[in-house]
Design an enzyme around this catalytic site. Sequence first.
Site, PDB file in Angstrom:
ATOM      1  N   SER A   1      -9.735  -0.364   7.216  1.00  0.00           N
ATOM      2  CA  SER A   1      -9.247  -0.215   5.845  1.00  0.00           C
ATOM      3  C   SER A   1      -8.520  -1.424   5.274  1.00  0.00           C
ATOM      4  CB  SER A   1      -8.322   1.000   5.748  1.00  0.00           C
ATOM      5  OG  SER A   1      -9.042   2.183   5.986  1.00  0.00           O
TER       6      SER A   1
ATOM      7  N   SER B   1      -9.656   2.323   3.056  1.00  0.00           N
ATOM      8  CA  SER B   1      -8.843   3.078   2.125  1.00  0.00           C
ATOM      9  C   SER B   1      -7.915   2.215   1.280  1.00  0.00           C
ATOM     10  CB  SER B   1      -7.992   4.083   2.907  1.00  0.00           C
ATOM     11  OG  SER B   1      -7.080   3.405   3.775  1.00  0.00           O
TER      12      SER B   1
ATOM     13  N   LYS C   1       0.840  -1.196   0.000  1.00  0.00           N
ATOM     14  CA  LYS C   1       0.000   0.000   0.000  1.00  0.00           C
ATOM     15  C   LYS C   1       0.876   1.248   0.000  1.00  0.00           C
ATOM     16  CE  LYS C   1      -3.873   2.079   2.592  1.00  0.00           C
ATOM     17  NZ  LYS C   1      -4.742   1.936   3.785  1.00  0.00           N
TER      18      LYS C   1
END
Length: 516
Positions: A179, A155, A80
């Site tokens: 998330s 997210s 990420k």
Amino acid sequence: MSDLIRRTAAELADALAAGETTSVEVTQAHLDRIAAVDGDVHAFLVVDAEGALSQAAAADARRATGQAQSPLDGVPIAVKDVMATKGLPTTCGSRILEGWVPPYDATVVARLRAAGLPILGKTNMDEFAMGSSTEHSAYGPTRNPWDLSRIPGGSGGGSAAALAAYEAPLAIGTDTGGSIRQPGAVTGTVGVKPTYGGVSRYGLVSLANSLDQAGPVTRTVLDAALLHTVIGGHDPKDSTSIDAPLPDLVGAARRGAEGDLSGVRVGVVKELGGEGYQDGVLTRFQESVDLMVAAGAEVVEVSCPNFVHALATYYLILPAEASSNLARFDAMRYGLRVTPDGDPSAEDVMRATREAGFGDEVKRRIILGTYALSSGYYDAYYGQAQKVRTLITRDFEQAFQHADVLVSPTAPTTAFKLGEKVDDPLAMYLNDLATIPANLSGVPGISVPSGLADEDGLPAGVQILAPATADDRVYRVGAALEAALLQKWGGPLLDQARPLVGEVAQRPSRDQGASS
């Protein structure tokens, strides 16, 4: 599609150990997959093909001499874009960090490199991890491989979508309010939020220091345990890191996969279900509970009355911490700098830069957080929220006196349409209804696919929570449930999908449907 990209990380590790394939072959197969489908999915912001293949070749050389650095040596991974990566851009999905290349690795990334996992690239995310849909990325939304007109969660939707589209066998996400777990639920993948402090936060660009936690994104519970073992453990660079060894996560997952939950008390949280939850999500959840009972678990209902205040509490604490953390992006040291015409002051440059560099959701939360921390309002808002946070932690403590793990649906609904909630922040925030309590108290949680909702044929997830530092419990129960579901489905959930899942190149192009 190459058979290599459909294998789990554990299967790839076994094949590499047996000499049946090479890391270069595995990594190239995933790079080819990214090239074929990521134009539609947009899971990645940066793909480092040259670096990944170089790391793969080094892994093969180690394997050839019997010097593998870990069981996962040579298995590629996606990271990420909120984790600092030396030599690779780290943007946090924001224009204000566009093109920034860190001079160091986050501890999680350093541990991945030390374990020999080639890094495929950086995945898309909501800007500074603020969002539940990955529509708030400054670089465009990620799309759900099950249906390109829908969100992949957020997210960390990029990491989850990369797994669901077979672009990577493993990924790293971060979980501040759900998330990792919520994207796992809506993409049919496995997502784990470790105990707060169980995985180092050093080099993770902070959203909310007391809530953020990095963790595994995978397709199976065993893969998550293997990855968690690589990245977890004490880090002296992180003052919140727990100075204690990890429990035997891989052993717990393997024991759980045998399907025996005798003696395990499973608590169904009364407040995390019912009104506001999609019927199909609740149906799949109840089926999962029934399967745990069939495996020998004892099911009890528990009440956590303060959970009803978790959403409001979270959306006071998180913006407050975010407004403080984002103050560092001032155009003076690194990142974007916008200089207005004339003879601007430092304050003028800062104002222009933050106006141009931050998106609407980031600005919204900065304003909320600054207000909550302002003189005259601190005690009324932020101070009160911290008191309610304590009450939520006490609810967990009392619930765990009656149950070894707690369960609920991971998210109230399946994946919604792109653009459906982007202009309605309150509706967007409700997606974190079931996941937020774990972040407020620091307990570990896992989301395991529970099946496809009857209404739309899209994935739903079941969440399993355990007491702090008892991460092995979520792996044992998660693996047992996964084994029962695999037997029920006759194979992985992704194999049960409509024919086009994973074959996103045949689907509508990204310019069709709504966008952020």
